[in-house]
Design a protein around this motif. Structure first.
Motif, short mmCIF file in Angstrom:
data_model
loop_
_atom_site.label_atom_id
_atom_site.label_comp_id
_atom_site.label_asym_id
_atom_site.label_seq_id
_atom_site.Cartn_x
_atom_site.Cartn_y
_atom_site.Cartn_z
N THR A 59 2.36 5.21 4.92
CA THR A 59 3.75 5.23 5.38
C THR A 59 4.68 5.69 4.27
O THR A 59 4.36 5.56 3.08
N GLN A 60 5.83 6.20 4.68
CA GLN A 60 6.83 6.63 3.70
C GLN A 60 7.32 5.45 2.86
O GLN A 60 7.57 5.59 1.67
N ALA A 61 7.45 4.28 3.46
CA ALA A 61 7.94 3.09 2.74
C ALA A 61 6.98 2.72 1.60
O ALA A 61 7.43 2.44 0.47
N LEU A 62 5.68 2.72 1.87
CA LEU A 62 4.71 2.41 0.81
C LEU A 62 4.72 3.48 -0.28
O LEU A 62 4.66 3.17 -1.47
N TYR A 63 4.79 4.73 0.14
CA TYR A 63 4.85 5.81 -0.84
C TYR A 63 6.07 5.65 -1.74
O TYR A 63 5.95 5.72 -2.97
N PHE A 72 -1.64 -2.65 1.79
CA PHE A 72 -0.81 -3.50 0.94
C PHE A 72 -1.38 -4.90 0.78
O PHE A 72 -1.46 -5.42 -0.34
N GLU A 73 -1.81 -5.53 1.86
CA GLU A 73 -2.31 -6.91 1.78
C GLU A 73 -3.59 -6.99 0.95
O GLU A 73 -3.74 -7.90 0.12
N SER A 74 -4.48 -6.05 1.14
CA SER A 74 -5.73 -6.03 0.37
C SER A 74 -5.45 -5.79 -1.11
O SER A 74 -6.03 -6.44 -1.98
N TYR A 75 -4.55 -4.85 -1.37
CA TYR A 75 -4.20 -4.55 -2.76
C TYR A 75 -3.53 -5.73 -3.43
O TYR A 75 -3.84 -6.08 -4.57
N LYS A 76 -2.63 -6.40 -2.71
CA LYS A 76 -1.93 -7.58 -3.25
C LYS A 76 -2.94 -8.69 -3.56
O LYS A 76 -2.88 -9.31 -4.63
N ALA A 77 -3.88 -8.94 -2.65
CA ALA A 77 -4.90 -9.97 -2.87
C ALA A 77 -5.77 -9.61 -4.08
O ALA A 77 -6.12 -10.49 -4.88
N TYR A 78 -6.11 -8.35 -4.23
CA TYR A 78 -6.91 -7.88 -5.37
C TYR A 78 -6.18 -8.17 -6.68
O TYR A 78 -6.77 -8.68 -7.63
#
Length: 166
Positions: free
Chosen positions: A92-96, A139-145
């Motif tokens: 998504t543009q927001a994540l980018y 995002f959730e997986s990256y945050k947990a990592y």
């Protein structure tokens, strides 16, 4: 190219396709209406020179990223055996925008960054015989990592997360 002659309709359309952009996105980048972009690609009217120049600038920025990244990867593999690399892409543009504020001037849309990653993948496979896997940022997986290992947000940690997804 003279001042009078720019890209013809098919050239405009294929430039847009090569950047993986919709007509609405070209309109947004060029600050024109989507109807203008559609008319350019249909050959009903000539494309505005500033929009042509902006799209070419974006294409050149992507090509520079590809060259610089592939040069770095080539150096890496001079001392290490062949392996698979992973690149994070942004769904998504927001994540980018959140994770790549430094690219917003040259690559204003997530699709352009992802086009760059796609071109890097193809170049690495063809020229360097290195496999690159594009990993969409979750995002959730990256945050947990990050939380699991007490890591801060950084490009390097995103790369480590992406590698862990393979």
């Amino acid at each position: 190219m003279s001042k009078e002659l720019g890209f013809n309709a098919i050239e405009m359309q294929y430039l847009r396709h090569s950047l993986a952009l919709t007509t609405a996105q070209v309109a947004e980048i060029g600050k024109v209406s989507e109807a203008d972009v559609i008319a350019w690609e249909a050959g009903e009217k000539p494309a505005h020179m500033p929009v042509q120049k902006k799209l070419i600038e974006i294409d050149e920025a992507i090509e520079m990223q590809v060259l610089n990244t592939c040069d770095g990867i080539e150096e890496l593999f001079k001392s290490e055996p062949k392996r698979t690399l992973s690149f994070v892409v942004y769904p998504t543009q927001a994540l980018y925008a959140q994770y790549n504020p430094e690219f917003l001037g040259t690559l204003p849309l997530a699709e352009l960054y992802n086009t760059s990653a796609w071109r890097i993948k193809k170049e690495c496979k063809l020229m360097l015989e290195v496999d690159v896997v594009l990993v969409p940022l979750d995002f959730e997986s990256y945050k947990a990592y990050r939380e699991k290992d007490g890591l801060k947000e950084s490009r390097e940690n995103r790369a480590k997360w992406a590698k862990a997804q393979l």
